[in-house]
Design an enzyme around this catalytic site. Structure first.
Site, mmCIF file in Angstrom:
data_model
loop_
_atom_site.group_PDB
_atom_site.id
_atom_site.type_symbol
_atom_site.label_atom_id
_atom_site.label_comp_id
_atom_site.label_asym_id
_atom_site.label_seq_id
_atom_site.Cartn_x
_atom_site.Cartn_y
_atom_site.Cartn_z
ATOM 1 N N ASP A 235 37.173 81.821 23.798
ATOM 2 C CA ASP A 235 36.480 81.897 25.096
ATOM 3 C C ASP A 235 35.609 80.657 25.279
ATOM 4 O O ASP A 235 34.594 80.471 24.599
ATOM 5 C CB ASP A 235 35.616 83.164 25.144
ATOM 6 N N THR B 235 41.625 93.940 33.403
ATOM 7 C CA THR B 235 42.745 93.503 34.250
ATOM 8 C C THR B 235 42.995 91.995 34.201
ATOM 9 O O THR B 235 44.033 91.526 34.654
ATOM 10 C CB THR B 235 42.458 93.859 35.722
ATOM 11 N N ASP C 201 31.810 81.174 26.162
ATOM 12 C CA ASP C 201 31.020 81.664 25.025
ATOM 13 C C ASP C 201 30.814 80.574 23.979
ATOM 14 O O ASP C 201 29.759 80.510 23.335
ATOM 15 C CB ASP C 201 31.704 82.880 24.401
ATOM 16 N N ARG D 185 36.322 86.958 34.623
ATOM 17 C CA ARG D 185 37.529 87.778 34.573
ATOM 18 C C ARG D 185 37.171 89.188 34.152
ATOM 19 O O ARG D 185 36.460 89.384 33.161
ATOM 20 C CB ARG D 185 38.528 87.207 33.563
HETATM 21 O O1 LIG Z 1 43.176 81.568 34.556
HETATM 22 P P1 LIG Z 1 42.386 82.815 34.364
HETATM 23 O O2 LIG Z 1 43.203 83.918 33.733
HETATM 24 O O3 LIG Z 1 41.724 83.280 35.612
HETATM 25 O O4 LIG Z 1 41.294 82.507 33.255
HETATM 26 C C1 LIG Z 1 40.516 81.357 33.269
HETATM 27 C C2 LIG Z 1 39.079 81.693 33.526
HETATM 28 O O5 LIG Z 1 38.537 82.484 32.464
HETATM 29 C C3 LIG Z 1 37.397 81.841 31.915
HETATM 30 O O6 LIG Z 1 36.229 82.260 32.518
HETATM 31 P P2 LIG Z 1 35.499 83.632 32.090
HETATM 32 O O7 LIG Z 1 35.998 84.771 32.896
HETATM 33 O O8 LIG Z 1 35.582 83.793 30.610
HETATM 34 O O9 LIG Z 1 34.004 83.377 32.532
HETATM 35 P P3 LIG Z 1 32.885 82.465 31.841
HETATM 36 O O10 LIG Z 1 33.203 81.054 32.226
HETATM 37 O O11 LIG Z 1 31.626 82.972 32.404
HETATM 38 O O12 LIG Z 1 32.974 82.667 30.354
HETATM 39 C C4 LIG Z 1 37.673 80.389 32.193
HETATM 40 O O13 LIG Z 1 36.533 79.572 32.068
HETATM 41 C C5 LIG Z 1 38.271 80.424 33.559
HETATM 42 O O14 LIG Z 1 37.317 80.450 34.610
HETATM 43 O O1 LIG Z 2 41.980 81.587 26.560
HETATM 44 C C1 LIG Z 2 41.127 81.753 27.453
HETATM 45 C C2 LIG Z 2 41.440 82.422 28.646
HETATM 46 C C3 LIG Z 2 40.464 82.569 29.571
HETATM 47 N N1 LIG Z 2 39.231 82.081 29.342
HETATM 48 C C4 LIG Z 2 38.927 81.440 28.187
HETATM 49 O O2 LIG Z 2 37.787 81.002 28.001
HETATM 50 N N2 LIG Z 2 39.877 81.310 27.263
HETATM 51 MG MG LIG Z 3 34.381 83.107 29.308
#
Ligand SMILES: O=P(O)(O)OC[C@H]1O[C@H](OP(=O)(O)OP(=O)(O)O)[C@H](O)[C@@H]1O
Ligand SMILES: O=c1cc[nH]c(=O)[nH]1
Ligand SMILES: [Mg+2]
Length: 211
Positions: free
Chosen positions: A199, A107, A202, A103
């Site tokens: 997160d 945004t 993370d 993400r």
């Molecule tokens: O419903 P949304 O608003 O799209 O958010 C959900 C997404 O955000 C997080 O990923 P992130 O972007 O943190 O990537 P990561 O898995 O690499 O930490 C999560 O694991 C989803 O993929």
């Molecule tokens: O709460 C949240 C939203 C997006 N991605 C995450 O890992 N946690």
């Molecule tokens: Mg993430």
């Protein structure tokens, strides 16, 4: 009829506490994600089609059933990786098709960075795994990509979803089955789920604020 299933089970409530707790260390966090994924996986596969199979036991022949569709597990990188092994334990013959999205921090829109899906060979059933369904933007992109690929049936498994994210998926993809352990009420102004768990990626990979 809604295809969103919030799976209720004391084990789910128990392990959800562990992943929500900010003091849970990464090793225990990963274990709890795996336990929750396995429980959800049992529910998400409970109506997969089967066909009869004749097996010879040491005593005599017996007729059993085996799953008759080709299932593909689709983890959304990175956090979805934490859910793959328990689902492979349940479905050792499933293929694993990775899709990479993150993400945009300003945004909250998903940005694709890995997609090696071939032109053909789409599975009959795709089990999309990602611990978090927040705005629903990432799952929206993935569902559209899998539909374009030719997947017949898409099922989504998330540990924690937000109510707005669930409403979006139900509105835009009324034929997609969604299995979640919890539906939290809202998002904060950075589009994190409240109360959520922070997160997920993370916490699984012990990379605080990796950027
Ligand atoms: O419903 P949304 O608003 O799209 O958010 C959900 C997404 O955000 C997080 O990923 P992130 O972007 O943190 O990537 P990561 O898995 O690499 O930490 C999560 O694991 C989803 O993929
Ligand atoms: O709460 C949240 C939203 C997006 N991605 C995450 O890992 N946690
Ligand atoms: Mg993430």
């Amino acid at each position: 009829m809604s295809l969103v299933h919030r799976v209720e089970h004391p084990l789910i409530e128990h392990h959800l506490c562990a992943i929500r707790d900010k003091t849970t260390r990464p090793g225990e966090f990963r274990s709890a994600v795996q336990r929750l994924s396995m429980i959800l996986g049992v529910y998400a596969t409970q109506d997969l089609p089967t066909k009869p199979r004749l097996v010879a036991t040491p005593i005599c022949d017996a007729t059993g059933k085996e799953i008759s569709v080709h299932v593909g597990i689709v983890p959304i990188l990175r956090a979805g990786l934490g859910m793959v092994d328990p689902i492979l334990e349940l479905l050792p013959e499933a293929a694993v098709w990775h899709l990479g999205l993150y993400r945009n921090e300003e945004t909250a829109e998903p940005v694709g960075y890995y997609d090696k899906l071939p032109l053909e060979n789409a599975p009959n059933v795709a089990l999309v795994v990602d611990p978090m369904l927040a705005t629903g933007g990432s799952i929206d992109l993935v569902i559209r990509r899998l539909q374009q690929w030719g997947v017949n049936e898409i099922r989504v498994m998330s540990l924690i979803a937000s109510q707005p994210g669930i409403d979006r998926v139900e509105r835009d993809f009324p034929d997609v089955k969604v299995y979640v352990a919890a539906i939290d009420p809202e998002l904060n102004d950075q589009s994190y789920i409240v109360p959520g768990l922070g997160d997920a990626g993370d916490r699984i990979f012990d990379t605080p604020q990796h950027g």
